[in-house]
Design an enzyme around this catalytic site. Structure first.
Site, mmCIF file in Angstrom:
data_model
loop_
_atom_site.group_PDB
_atom_site.id
_atom_site.type_symbol
_atom_site.label_atom_id
_atom_site.label_comp_id
_atom_site.label_asym_id
_atom_site.label_seq_id
_atom_site.Cartn_x
_atom_site.Cartn_y
_atom_site.Cartn_z
ATOM 1 N N ARG A 1 0.863 -1.182 0.000
ATOM 2 C CA ARG A 1 0.000 0.000 0.000
ATOM 3 C C ARG A 1 0.901 1.234 0.000
ATOM 4 N NH1 ARG A 1 -3.570 -2.814 -1.418
ATOM 5 N NH2 ARG A 1 -5.607 -3.161 -0.440
ATOM 6 N N GLU B 1 -4.345 7.557 -4.718
ATOM 7 C CA GLU B 1 -4.656 6.880 -5.985
ATOM 8 C C GLU B 1 -5.999 7.390 -6.494
ATOM 9 O OE1 GLU B 1 -4.304 2.638 -5.406
ATOM 10 O OE2 GLU B 1 -2.290 2.831 -4.602
ATOM 11 N N HIS C 1 -1.907 0.269 -9.721
ATOM 12 C CA HIS C 1 -2.495 -0.684 -8.760
ATOM 13 C C HIS C 1 -3.081 -1.896 -9.500
ATOM 14 C CE1 HIS C 1 -4.267 -0.913 -4.443
ATOM 15 N NE2 HIS C 1 -4.142 -2.126 -4.957
HETATM 16 N N1 LIG Z 1 -0.810 -4.163 -5.279
HETATM 17 C C1 LIG Z 1 -1.911 -4.876 -5.198
HETATM 18 O O1 LIG Z 1 -2.776 -4.857 -6.056
HETATM 19 C C2 LIG Z 1 -2.107 -5.783 -4.024
HETATM 20 C C3 LIG Z 1 -2.735 -7.013 -4.202
HETATM 21 C C4 LIG Z 1 -2.916 -7.838 -3.116
HETATM 22 C C5 LIG Z 1 -2.475 -7.432 -1.860
HETATM 23 N N2 LIG Z 1 -1.880 -6.229 -1.704
HETATM 24 C C6 LIG Z 1 -1.413 -5.812 -0.382
HETATM 25 O O2 LIG Z 1 -0.560 -6.826 0.119
HETATM 26 C C7 LIG Z 1 -0.847 -7.024 1.481
HETATM 27 C C8 LIG Z 1 -0.388 -8.402 1.912
HETATM 28 O O3 LIG Z 1 -1.231 -9.406 1.418
HETATM 29 P P1 LIG Z 1 -1.038 -10.934 1.889
HETATM 30 O O4 LIG Z 1 -2.172 -11.703 1.339
HETATM 31 O O5 LIG Z 1 0.338 -11.386 1.625
HETATM 32 O O6 LIG Z 1 -1.232 -10.743 3.457
HETATM 33 P P2 LIG Z 1 -0.647 -11.644 4.639
HETATM 34 O O7 LIG Z 1 -1.436 -11.270 5.836
HETATM 35 O O8 LIG Z 1 -0.611 -13.070 4.224
HETATM 36 O O9 LIG Z 1 0.850 -11.144 4.780
HETATM 37 C C9 LIG Z 1 1.226 -9.953 5.362
HETATM 38 C C10 LIG Z 1 2.505 -10.199 6.162
HETATM 39 O O10 LIG Z 1 2.959 -8.941 6.675
HETATM 40 C C11 LIG Z 1 3.407 -9.147 8.001
HETATM 41 N N3 LIG Z 1 3.333 -7.899 8.757
HETATM 42 C C12 LIG Z 1 2.241 -7.258 9.225
HETATM 43 N N4 LIG Z 1 2.601 -6.167 9.931
HETATM 44 C C13 LIG Z 1 3.952 -6.122 9.911
HETATM 45 C C14 LIG Z 1 4.899 -5.240 10.459
HETATM 46 N N5 LIG Z 1 4.529 -4.184 11.195
HETATM 47 N N6 LIG Z 1 6.204 -5.487 10.245
HETATM 48 C C15 LIG Z 1 6.593 -6.574 9.532
HETATM 49 N N7 LIG Z 1 5.719 -7.438 8.974
HETATM 50 C C16 LIG Z 1 4.416 -7.219 9.162
HETATM 51 C C17 LIG Z 1 2.477 -10.213 8.573
HETATM 52 O O11 LIG Z 1 3.067 -10.865 9.672
HETATM 53 C C18 LIG Z 1 2.308 -11.128 7.371
HETATM 54 O O12 LIG Z 1 3.282 -12.129 7.371
HETATM 55 C C19 LIG Z 1 -2.350 -6.758 1.588
HETATM 56 O O13 LIG Z 1 -2.735 -6.397 2.893
HETATM 57 C C20 LIG Z 1 -2.548 -5.643 0.605
HETATM 58 O O14 LIG Z 1 -2.434 -4.385 1.233
HETATM 59 C C21 LIG Z 1 -1.692 -5.392 -2.764
HETATM 60 O O1 LIG Z 2 -5.779 -5.638 -1.474
HETATM 61 C C1 LIG Z 2 -6.010 -6.057 -2.605
HETATM 62 O O2 LIG Z 2 -6.661 -7.090 -2.819
HETATM 63 C C2 LIG Z 2 -5.522 -5.323 -3.803
HETATM 64 O O3 LIG Z 2 -4.782 -4.219 -3.473
HETATM 65 C C3 LIG Z 2 -6.634 -4.948 -4.711
HETATM 66 O O4 LIG Z 2 -7.330 -3.878 -4.131
#
Ligand SMILES: NC(=O)c1ccc[n+]([C@@H]2O[C@H](COP(=O)([O-])OP(=O)(O)OC[C@H]3O[C@@H](n4cnc5c(N)ncnc54)[C@H](O)[C@@H]3O)[C@@H](O)[C@H]2O)c1
Ligand SMILES: O=C(O)[C@H](O)CO
Length: 325
Positions: A237, A266, A285
């Site tokens: 993010r 965004e 994004h």
């Molecule tokens: N760019 C995009 O379109 C897109 C798509 C999907 C997800 N995302 C973002 O990616 C993030 C992660 O998704 P995920 O499915 O892997 O989630 P997840 O919960 O499986 O993984 C997140 C990881 O971050 C770690 N974490 C949380 N807070 C932390 C901190 N303060 N310091 C260090 N590590 C920390 C957690 O322990 C976990 O291992 C989502 O929350 C979303 O914001 C973006």
């Molecule tokens: O969090 C997510 O799933 C992606 O950023 C799409 O919004």
């Protein structure tokens, strides 16, 4: 009686038909000023909400006294006031897993595009500037064998590690809330403190959620720890990073390049200094934005919503404290 569902994201005909079978559906196609007005009008009767990319704060939620469930078509849940939803016993669900591989692909696309200067050099050809064989001023840097640093070793972080370790022979280091022995074994990965990772990684990749703890996690102090060869990738993010500090680090040559899928605001403003920098690859994004994955996410959200409205616990319930079953 059918439940009242408000969609603020259009779904495929198949999923629309499925929802129509089981609910009275109000569709808000665009979240422009007119659409937001329609949403406000629809909220008082809404029992279920489904959509994405809208900050659903207490002010909006107070317009929805009958609301039982929200199905977010995203894995990130930073748009929701989770404590408030839990207090009101409104079930919030998200769409993890189904987008993991696609988002990791996006991360790797940014790694390759920044390191090999793909966008900059492709533009050079389009602009008619390929007039002789390219030399060192246009060379990129290798990806294979370089150290991949992952901040936030969750689902997407692991999928990135898998690509780096097995596909590109990259040593993997990571920082997360706690060490993960299974991940270390699988990818020969090594846990690092945040400053250590920033100093040692050739690619610093953010794959953690936006929370009160992670907002502004990477700022001037953290960029100062990186090396002039470091490439910075953000697919988490925008607000996890101080964007002004990032621009300064890029301008000052404190880091080599940045691959960014997410931004503080965004859509990104056309005037953003980021878009003036050749060593920035910016994408709008698109982490999960493939036909297949967006359909899978929408299906997952519909499943979650219909389960919640039927009194069942949704598979991807986020605020477990809201569950009274
Ligand atoms: N760019 C995009 O379109 C897109 C798509 C999907 C997800 N995302 C973002 O990616 C993030 C992660 O998704 P995920 O499915 O892997 O989630 P997840 O919960 O499986 O993984 C997140 C990881 O971050 C770690 N974490 C949380 N807070 C932390 C901190 N303060 N310091 C260090 N590590 C920390 C957690 O322990 C976990 O291992 C989502 O929350 C979303 O914001 C973006
Ligand atoms: O969090 C997510 O799933 C992606 O950023 C799409 O919004």
């Amino acid at each position: 009686m059918k439940k009242q569902v408000v969609l603020y994201k259009k779904l495929s005909p198949l999923l629309m038909a499925r929802l129509h079978e089981q609910a009275e559906v109000t569709l808000i196609e665009n979240l422009d000023a007119e659409g937001l007005g329609k949403l406000r009008d629809a909220l008082p009767r809404a029992q279920g909400l489904l959509g994405a990319s809208l900050k659903l704060n207490a002010e909006l939620l107070d317009l929805a006294p009958n609301l039982q469930a929200i199905a977010s078509v995203s894995v990130g849940v930073d748009n929701y006031d989770i404590d408030y939803l839990t207090q009101r016993h409104i079930l919030l669900s998200n769409t993890p897993d189904v987008l993991t591989e696609t988002t990791a692909d996006t991360g790797f696309a940014l790694i390759l595009a920044t390191a090999r200067r793909v966008v900059e050099l492709a533009n050079m050809i389009r602009e008619g500037k390929w007039t002789r064989n390219i030399g060192p001023t246009h060379f990129g840097s290798d990806v294979h064998g370089k150290t991949l640093g992952i901040i936030g070793m969750g689902r997407i972080g692991e999928a990135l590690a898998q690509r780096g370790h097995f596909g590109f022979g990259m040593p993997v280091i990571y920082h997360s809330q706690s060490p993960k022995p299974a991940v270390e074994q699988r990818f020969n990965a090594h846990y690092r403190s945040l400053p250590e990772l920033l100093q040692q990684a050739d690619f610093v990749c953010l794959t953690l959620p936006l929370t009160a703890e992670t907002e502004g996690l990477i700022g001037a102090e953290q960029f100062a720890l990186m090396r002039p060869e470091t490439i910075f990738i953000n697919i988490s993010r925008g607000k996890v990073v101080d964007e002004t500090a990032l621009i300064e680090a890029l301008r000052a040559g404190q880091i080599r390049a940045a691959g960014l899928d997410v931004f503080e605001r965004e859509p990104l403003n056309q005037d953003s200094p980021l878009l003036q920098l050749n060593n920035v690859v910016a994408t709008p994004h698109i982490g999960s934005a493939t036909h297949e994955t967006r359909e899978a996410m929408a299906r997952c959200a519909v499943d979650n919503l219909l389960a919640a409205l039927a009194g069942e616990r949704p598979v991807n319930l986020v605020n477990v404290g809201a569950w009274r079953g």
